[in-house]
Design an enzyme around this catalytic site. Structure first.
Site, mmCIF file in Angstrom:
data_model
loop_
_atom_site.group_PDB
_atom_site.id
_atom_site.type_symbol
_atom_site.label_atom_id
_atom_site.label_comp_id
_atom_site.label_asym_id
_atom_site.label_seq_id
_atom_site.Cartn_x
_atom_site.Cartn_y
_atom_site.Cartn_z
ATOM 1 N N GLU A 79 2.533 -1.034 -8.456
ATOM 2 C CA GLU A 79 3.718 -1.960 -8.387
ATOM 3 C C GLU A 79 3.701 -2.911 -9.454
ATOM 4 O O GLU A 79 4.643 -3.362 -9.852
ATOM 5 C CB GLU A 79 3.528 -2.720 -7.006
ATOM 6 C CG GLU A 79 4.546 -3.720 -6.672
ATOM 7 C CD GLU A 79 4.443 -4.279 -5.303
ATOM 8 O OE1 GLU A 79 5.348 -4.837 -4.905
ATOM 9 O OE2 GLU A 79 3.766 -3.973 -4.442
ATOM 10 N N HIS A 85 -1.745 -4.936 6.964
ATOM 11 C CA HIS A 85 -0.665 -4.180 6.802
ATOM 12 C C HIS A 85 0.055 -3.645 7.974
ATOM 13 O O HIS A 85 -0.599 -2.809 8.722
ATOM 14 C CB HIS A 85 -1.151 -2.657 5.783
ATOM 15 C CG HIS A 85 0.124 -2.090 5.225
ATOM 16 N ND1 HIS A 85 1.470 -2.380 5.689
ATOM 17 C CD2 HIS A 85 0.062 -0.997 4.428
ATOM 18 C CE1 HIS A 85 2.161 -1.660 4.973
ATOM 19 N NE2 HIS A 85 1.353 -0.799 4.207
ATOM 20 N N LYS A 135 -0.151 -9.576 2.656
ATOM 21 C CA LYS A 135 -0.953 -8.793 3.453
ATOM 22 C C LYS A 135 -2.417 -9.011 3.369
ATOM 23 O O LYS A 135 -3.265 -8.640 3.859
ATOM 24 C CB LYS A 135 -0.524 -7.522 2.936
ATOM 25 C CG LYS A 135 0.604 -6.657 3.559
ATOM 26 C CD LYS A 135 0.771 -5.249 2.836
ATOM 27 C CE LYS A 135 2.091 -4.518 3.126
ATOM 28 N NZ LYS A 135 3.290 -5.173 2.601
ATOM 29 N N CYS A 165 6.148 2.874 5.759
ATOM 30 C CA CYS A 165 5.978 1.406 5.591
ATOM 31 C C CYS A 165 7.132 0.665 4.986
ATOM 32 O O CYS A 165 7.050 -0.381 4.974
ATOM 33 C CB CYS A 165 4.603 1.160 4.613
ATOM 34 S SG CYS A 165 3.154 1.975 5.510
ATOM 35 N N PHE A 214 4.900 5.910 2.403
ATOM 36 C CA PHE A 214 4.578 7.487 2.080
ATOM 37 C C PHE A 214 5.855 8.293 2.171
ATOM 38 O O PHE A 214 6.750 7.938 3.019
ATOM 39 C CB PHE A 214 3.636 7.932 3.523
ATOM 40 C CG PHE A 214 2.308 7.297 3.442
ATOM 41 C CD1 PHE A 214 1.927 6.662 2.193
ATOM 42 C CD2 PHE A 214 1.173 7.666 4.251
ATOM 43 C CE1 PHE A 214 0.580 6.202 2.133
ATOM 44 C CE2 PHE A 214 -0.212 7.223 4.089
ATOM 45 C CZ PHE A 214 -0.467 6.483 3.049
ATOM 46 N N HIS A 218 4.837 -5.799 -2.114
ATOM 47 C CA HIS A 218 4.278 -4.967 -1.043
ATOM 48 C C HIS A 218 2.855 -5.040 -1.110
ATOM 49 O O HIS A 218 2.280 -5.086 0.036
ATOM 50 C CB HIS A 218 4.758 -3.187 -1.504
ATOM 51 C CG HIS A 218 4.410 -2.413 -0.359
ATOM 52 N ND1 HIS A 218 4.826 -2.719 0.866
ATOM 53 C CD2 HIS A 218 3.783 -1.431 -0.388
ATOM 54 C CE1 HIS A 218 4.334 -1.249 1.644
ATOM 55 N NE2 HIS A 218 3.571 -0.832 0.896
#
Length: 416
Positions: free
Chosen positions: A316, A342, A337, A165, A403, A305
Site C-alpha cells: 500500500e 482489523h 487499525k 476485507c 483477499f 487499509h
C-alpha cells in the site's frame, strides 16, 4: 440523466474502542487501544491469544432472549449500529418514502461462530442431525441487511457485498452509485463482523497472518512499523446512511460529509498476497480520483487499509508513493487499525466513519505503536504517529483491500 450529489446523514458504530460513534471517535482521537486477551473462547493452545474484542456489549439490552438466540453476534452488532445510524439521520416515514430506502450491508465471513457451535455440537452427538432451525439465517452474510430492512420496513434494494476485507467499502460504493445515478434517495450501508472465534482465528493463524505478540499485546498492531508481524483480529460494525443531497436538504437533515468518487480494481495476482508493487491499489486510487474529477494534489489525507501485515503495508505504501509522488510529504496518512484491530468485512465501514469525522473536525487520528522505521517504506510518507494531528482538509481518501485481490478506494469531501 442528472447525476446526484451523495451525502452522509447518519452514523452508527460498535467497535473495540467504543459502542457508539461518539465513544469510537473520542477513543481513536486519543490513541485508545482496543486490544486484550481473547475472552470468547479458550485460546490457551493458540499461538495468537489476543484480539480487539467489543467490550461491555450485552445483547439482552437490545433484544429479548428469544430473539437474541436467533441472531449471530455479527447480526446483533449490525442491528444495534444501524439503529444508531438511522436515529442519527432522523429519516422517518413522515419525511422519507420507505419504499425508496435500500440497504446494502456486508460481512466478510458472516456467522462463523454460530456455524462452529452447531457443527461442534453435531460432531459430539451420535450423528443424528440436530441443528438449530435458525442456523442458516444466522450464518449467511446477507442476513444482517435483511434484518435491518425487515425491522425498519425499507423496501428498496437489499443485499450484501462480499469481498473479504473490502466488503463494506464495496457496500458504500453500491449505495453511492444507487443515489448518484438517481435510482434511490436513501441507502443504508455498512459492514459487520464477529470473527473472534475458533475457526476464524485458527484459519488466519495457520496462514501466519496474525500477530503473535501476546506478551506485548498493547503494541501488537503496528501498521507500517519495521517490526510488524501481522494483524490483530477485531470485531464490530460500522453503518452509514447515504442520501441524495436534495432529499437531505428538503427535510432539513444534518450532513456529515459528501462522497465524491469511488475506484475499484483487482490485483489479479494472488488469492491472499497483495501485488508486490501495489499495482491494484494504485489503480483503484487513481480511478477514484478520476471519478471525482480530482488531481492527486487535491487529496489532503488518506485513511489507509494499513493492516500491520509485512507485505500488505509495504504494498500500500508503494502504491501511495507511486501515485502521489512528492505530494506524499504534504498528505498525512494514518491507520486506525493500530487501535481497533482489523474488523475484516466491517473494517472499511468504521474507517469511512473515521474519515468523514476527520474532515468534519479537522483532526487526523493517530497511528499508534510505531517504534522502528521500515526501510521498504518511502521515508517521505507523512504517517501520523502516536498523537492526533489538527489539519484543515477538504478531500480525504479511504482505502480497503481484501483477499482475492479486491481493491476499493472512496473519496470523501468536507461538506461546505
Amino acid at each position: 440523466m442528472e447525476l446526484r450529489r451523495v451525502v452522509v446523514t447518519g452514523l452508527g458504530a460498535i467497535t473495540p474502542v467504543g459502542n457508539t460513534v461518539s465513544e469510537f471517535w473520542k477513543s481513536i482521537c486519543n490513541g485508545v487501544n482496543g486490544v486484550g486477551p481473547i475472552t470468547r473462547f479458550d485460546s490457551s493452545k493458540f499461538k495468537t491469544r489476543i484480539a480487539c474484542e467489543v467490550k461491555n456489549f450485552d445483547p439482552l439490552q437490545f433484544f429479548d432472549r428469544k430473539e437474541a438466540r436467533k441472531l449471530d453476534l455479527y447480526t446483533q452488532f449490525a442491528l444495534v449500529a444501524s439503529d444508531e445510524a438511522i436515529r442519527d439521520s432522523q429519516i422517518t416515514k413522515d419525511n422519507t418514502n420507505f419504499e425508496e430506502v435500500g440497504v446494502v450491508f456486508s460481512s466478510g465471513i458472516g456467522g462463523i461462530q454460530s456455524f462452529h457451535e452447531e457443527v461442534t455440537a453435531h460432531a459430539l452427538g451420535d450423528g443424528t442431525p440436530r441443528f438449530n432451525p435458525f442456523i442458516i439465517p444466522k450464518l449467511l452474510p446477507d442476513l444482517a441487511g435483511g434484518h435491518i430492512s425487515i425491522k425498519n420496513g425499507f423496501l428498496g434494494p437489499n443485499y450484501s457485498t462480499v469481498s473479504a476485507c473490502a466488503s463494506s467499502a464495496n457496500a458504500i460504493v453500491e449505495g453511492y452509485n444507487y443515489i448518484h445515478y438517481g435510482m434511490f434517495p436513501v441507502i443504508v450501508v455498512g459492514g459487520s463482523e464477529a470473527a473472534v472465534s475458533v475457526p476464524a482465528m485458527a484459519g488466519f493463524e495457520s496462514m501466519r497472518a496474525l500477530s503473535t505478540r501476546n506478551d506485548d499485546m498493547a503494541t501488537a498492531s503496528r501498521p507500517f512499523d519495521g517490526e510488524r508481524d501481522g494483524f490483530v483480529m477485531g470485531e464490530g460494525c460500522g453503518c452509514l446512511v447515504l442520501e441524495d443531497l436534495d432529499h437531505a436538504l428538503a427535510r432539513g437533515a444534518k450532513i456529515y460529509g459528501e462522497i465524491v468518487g469511488c475506484g475499484l480494481s483487482s490485483d489479479a495476482y494472488h488469492i491472499t498476497a497483495p501485488h508486490p508493487e501495489g499495482k491494484g491499489a494504485m489503480l483503484c486510487m487513481d480511478r477514484a480520483l478520476k471519478s471525482a474529477g480530482l488531481k492527486p494534489t487535491d487529496i489532503d489525507h488518506i485513511n489507509t487499509h494499513g493492516t500491520s501485515t509485512p507485505a500488505g503495508d509495504t504494498s500500500e505504501a508503494m502504491a501511495i508513493s507511486s501515485l502521489f509522488g512528492d505530494h506524499v510529504a504534504n498528505m498525512p496518512i494514518n491507520s486506525i487499525k493500530s487501535m481497533t484491530g482489523h474488523l475484516l468485512g466491517g473494517s472499511s465501514a468504521i474507517e469511512a466513519i473515521a474519515t468523514v469525522l476527520t474532515l468534519r473536525d479537522g483532526i487526523i487520528p493517530p497511528t499508534i505503536n510505531h517504534f522502528n522505521d521500515d526501510p521498504s517504506i518511502d521515508p517521505k510518507l507523512d504517517i501520523v504517529y502516536w498523537e492526533a494531528r489538527k489539519k484543515d482538509m477538504t478531500y480525504a481518501l479511504s482505502n480497503a483491500f481484501g483477499f482475492g485481490g479486491h481493491n476499493v478506494s472512496v473519496i470523501f469531501k468536507k461538506y461546505q
